[in-house]
Enzyme design. Structure first.
Site, PDB file in Angstrom:
ATOM      1  N   GLY A  10       5.261   6.614  -7.273  1.00 40.53           N
ATOM      2  CA  GLY A  10       4.899   7.165  -5.976  1.00 40.53           C
ATOM      3  C   GLY A  10       4.818   6.069  -4.933  1.00 40.53           C
ATOM      4  O   GLY A  10       5.424   5.002  -5.078  1.00 40.53           O
ATOM      5  N   CYS A  11       4.071   6.315  -3.884  1.00 39.24           N
ATOM      6  CA  CYS A  11       3.924   5.337  -2.798  1.00 39.24           C
ATOM      7  C   CYS A  11       3.442   4.007  -3.368  1.00 39.24           C
ATOM      8  O   CYS A  11       2.418   3.940  -4.040  1.00 39.24           O
ATOM      9  CB  CYS A  11       2.941   5.849  -1.751  1.00 39.24           C
TER      10      CYS A  11
END
Length: 156
Positions: A10-11
């Site tokens: 993810g981020c």
């Protein structure tokens, strides 16, 4: 002497902050891996057209932390059942992936992924991919230690 490990979960801001909390991790850089564009920018990766993943590349002391511990931390810090997304962030750049740097890392990644799938801990099958490490492109300086520089933190 340190070894390298590279993960996409993810981020990369939160992933980097969490991995920095693991004893034995000497350094963590955010960047991009797995795409077909040389020296991609954040703006290019965000178009979902370069094939890159937002990743964190670790330098870790294998005498202080085993690769299996890093894998378990990776699975604990995100939902590995989501395909091409984490929470509100959607796109192939947010896919769950373990990039292995040698055959031993590949074997351990497959073993731990199998254990996680069999554990019943997750709501569905794990979507995490295991791929050979490619060129790591360091993200722009303003992304490095982003949360720490802004007073944010992430619990592991």
């Amino acid at each position: 002497m340190t070894n390298k490990a590279t993960f996409g979960a993810g981020c990369f801001w939160g992933v980097e902050a969490r991995f920095r909390q693991v004893p034995g991790v000497a350094d963590a850089l955010v960047g991009y891996m797995g795409g077909h564009v040389d020296e991609p920018s954040y703006q290019q990766v965000c178009t979902d057209q370069t094939g890159h993943v937002e990743v964190v590349q670790l330098d870790y002391d294998p005498d202080a932390v085993g690769y299996d511990r890093l894998l378990r931390a990776f699975f604990a810090m995100h939902d590995p059942t989501q395909v091409d997304r984490q929470g509100p962030d959607a796109g192939r750049q947010y896919r769950s992936v373990i990039f292995y740097h040698d055959e031993q890392q590949r074997e351990l990644a497959e073993q731990v992924l199998g254990e996680m799938n069999a554990s019943g801990r997750f709501p569905g099958p794990i979507a995490t991919r295991i791929e050979p490490a490619a060129t790591f492109w360091k993200a722009e300086d303003y992304h490095q230690q982003y949360l720490a520089r802004r007073g944010g933190s992430c619990a592991l």
